[in-house]
Design an enzyme around this catalytic site. Structure first.
Site, PDB file in Angstrom:
ATOM      1  CD  GLN A 127      30.844  52.195  24.148  1.00 15.93           C
ATOM      2  OE1 GLN A 127      31.317  52.158  25.278  1.00 15.93           O
ATOM      3  NE2 GLN A 127      29.731  52.847  23.865  1.00 15.93           N
ATOM      4  CG  ASP A 136      22.676  50.244  23.193  1.00 19.05           C
ATOM      5  OD1 ASP A 136      23.259  50.068  24.281  1.00 19.05           O
ATOM      6  OD2 ASP A 136      23.256  50.685  22.180  1.00 19.05           O
ATOM      7  CE  LYS A 164      25.694  48.783  27.600  1.00 21.79           C
ATOM      8  NZ  LYS A 164      26.739  48.979  26.585  1.00 21.79           N
ATOM      9  NE  ARG A 191      20.040  53.154  23.867  1.00 18.37           N
ATOM     10  CZ  ARG A 191      20.016  53.712  22.655  1.00 18.37           C
ATOM     11  NH1 ARG A 191      18.859  53.985  22.069  1.00 18.37           N
ATOM     12  NH2 ARG A 191      21.140  53.993  22.024  1.00 18.37           N
TER      13      ARG A 191
HETATM   14  C1  S3P Z   1      28.313  51.143  21.034  1.00 12.06           C
HETATM   15  C2  S3P Z   1      28.552  49.966  21.679  1.00 12.06           C
HETATM   16  C3  S3P Z   1      27.767  49.465  22.812  1.00 12.06           C
HETATM   17  C4  S3P Z   1      26.440  50.215  22.957  1.00 12.06           C
HETATM   18  C5  S3P Z   1      26.598  51.701  22.779  1.00 12.06           C
HETATM   19  C6  S3P Z   1      27.182  52.015  21.421  1.00 12.06           C
HETATM   20  C7  S3P Z   1      29.162  51.555  19.901  1.00 12.06           C
HETATM   21  O1  S3P Z   1      28.513  49.653  23.994  1.00 12.06           O
HETATM   22  O2  S3P Z   1      25.870  49.948  24.215  1.00 12.06           O
HETATM   23  O3  S3P Z   1      25.350  52.343  22.911  1.00 12.06           O
HETATM   24  O4  S3P Z   1      28.781  52.464  19.145  1.00 12.06           O
HETATM   25  O5  S3P Z   1      30.252  50.963  19.743  1.00 12.06           O
HETATM   26  P1  S3P Z   1      29.530  48.526  24.554  1.00 12.06           P
HETATM   27  O6  S3P Z   1      30.605  48.364  23.588  1.00 12.06           O
HETATM   28  O7  S3P Z   1      30.019  49.093  25.855  1.00 12.06           O
HETATM   29  O8  S3P Z   1      28.683  47.303  24.750  1.00 12.06           O
END
Ligand code: S3P
Length: 435
Positions: free
Chosen positions: A173, A319, A346, A391
């Site tokens: 992210q 996840d 999360k 989840r």
């Molecule tokens: C995601 C990145 C992950 C994941 C989230 C979706 C994405 O988060 O946990 O469900 O679509 O880029 P983080 O980047 O915070 O690890």
């Protein structure tokens, strides 16, 4: 908030059959974002019709983008070009979706208008400095709450400047946020990740003909490119498939095939971990769909064994840990997870919430600061709380397959954020859920 839903799982049973789970959440978000900024009409199939992805879709509608659907997974986006978004009339509500909020904070820092991002109680308690701080280095101006959480007030009309950012945490992210801001910055923006994370943003930018250079752990972008509309076929979400990969592994006499699942190597940690635990998984019909690898996954029951989960697999399965903890409870001996502190921030604190729930069901699970230690245990019946985390609700549903009494799971309405069909598909395969 929608009405509270409680699941009751009757114990035991097997999972058998062939299903397709809904579209990948990460790719669904990105298809809307990039399709909206593209020139021309982007057609998406396999779009995830669930609350998180709809939060992104509605945000772009509110910024003047005409979007048709979703209808049977089909979405048609009439792109407005990189500079065509309009100021929304009111704050954009991202609901429960961290991906929407963090990616949009980067993208919107580069626009000509001010905008505010809000979310539900869970989202408004999650850390946002991980994006607002690096964006500030680029010249973005974002006001957070005193503790660094949303609502976020993003100032428009700032000329962003490219920076090089060494990410302190492995987060797709944060990486994606910086790359999207980099599409509006003077000069080059590059991000280096401490460990590989999902690369859907980079791949999809390429699919829209927008140049992103990759050199090892570093991705680099600049403002010179433009996005050209394309067709996107979103594969099924491996994070949703994971519930049945574990379910069919732990329930005796199970044999399940999940069709058309995205197996991008930055997402397949759950397969690697389950295989290390001795799971019987086969990848069939491996193929490439629009720049993303896809396969059908067949899984049959097996006696899992406990392992120390290799830390390098953690971001690749980030996840999937709630349901992997359930696998661990059924695995011979001890399973130990370390290096997974991110789970604490999360949709819920997934270390604490899972440890509490597993303990309530009689499982010997001990939360640690950055993971969990779980001993093989008979799962008992009992009452657990999902803490509004989709989840967690689905993971405890799967635990029912090896429980010796009924499990009641409170607050399951949030299953709708990523997998509204969970109950129906679980039922079709043989899990007995009532509410
Ligand atoms: C995601 C990145 C992950 C994941 C989230 C979706 C994405 O988060 O946990 O469900 O679509 O880029 P983080 O980047 O915070 O690890």
């Amino acid at each position: 908030m929608s009405q509270s839903i409680t699941f009751t799982i009757q114990p035991g049973g097997s999972l058998r059959g062939e299903i397709r789970v809904p579209g990948d959440k990460s790719m669904s978000h990105r298809s809307i974002m990039l399709g909206s900024l593209a020139e021309g009409v982007t057609r998406v199939t396999g779009f995830l019709n669930a609350e998180d992805a709809l939060a992104t879709l509605n945000a772009f509608r509110a910024m003047g983008v005409e979007i048709e659907g979703p209808e049977n997974g089909k979405v048609v986006i009439h792109g407005v070009g990189k500079h065509g978004l309009k100021k929304p009339d009111k704050p954009l509500n991202m609901g429960n979706s961290g991906t929407s909020m963090r990616l949009l904070s980067g993208l919107l820092s580069g626009q000509a208008f001010d905008v505010e991002l809000t979310g539900d109680k869970s989202l408004e308690s999650r850390p946002m400095r991980r994006v607002t701080e690096p964006l500030a280095l680029m010249g973005a101006e974002i006001e957070t709450q005193a503790d660094g959480t949303a609502p976020l007030k993003i100032k428009g009309n700032r000329q962003l400047k490219g920076v090089h950012y060494d990410m302190p945490i492995a987060s797709a992210q944060v990486k994606s946020c910086m790359l999207l801001a980099g599409m509006y910055a003077e000069g080059e923006t590059s991000v280096t990740e401490p460990a590989p994370t999902r690369d859907h943003t980079e791949r999809m930018l390429n699919g829209f003909s927008y140049p992103v250079a990759k050199d090892g752990a570093t991705a680099t972008i600049n403002a010179d490119g433009k996005l050209t509309a394309c067709e996107i076929d979103v594969p099924s979400d491996i994070s949703s498939a994971a519930f049945f990969l574990v379910g069919a592994s732990i329930a005796p006499d199970s044999d399940v095939t999940i069709k058309h699942v995205g197996i991008n190597p930055t997402r397949t940690g759950v397969i690697d971990i389950l295989r290390l635990m001795g799971a019987n998984l086969e990848l069939l019909n491996e193929r490439s769909v629009g720049g993303e690898p896809v396969a059908d996954i067949r899984v049959q029951s097996s006696q899992l064994k406990g392992i120390d989960i290799p830390e390098e697999l953690v971001p690749l399965a980030i996840d999937e840990f709630p349901v992997l903890f359930v696998a661990a409870a059924c695995a011979e001996g001890q399973t130990r997870l370390t290096g997974a502190k991110e789970l604490r921030v999360k949709e819920s604190d997934r270390i604490q919430v899972m440890a509490d729930g597993l303990n309530a069901l009689g499982v010997d699970a001990q939360a640690t600061e950055d993971g969990m230690i779980i001993q093989q245990s008979q799962i008992g019946g009992g009452e657990v709380y999902s803490h509004d985390d989709h989840r967690i609700a689905m993971a405890f549903s799967i635990a029912g397959l090896r429980a010796n009494g009924a499990i009641t799971i409170h607050d399951c309405q949030n299953v709708n954020t990523s997998f509204p069909e969970f109950r129906e598909l679980a039922d079709q395969l043989g899990l007995n859920i009532s509410s």
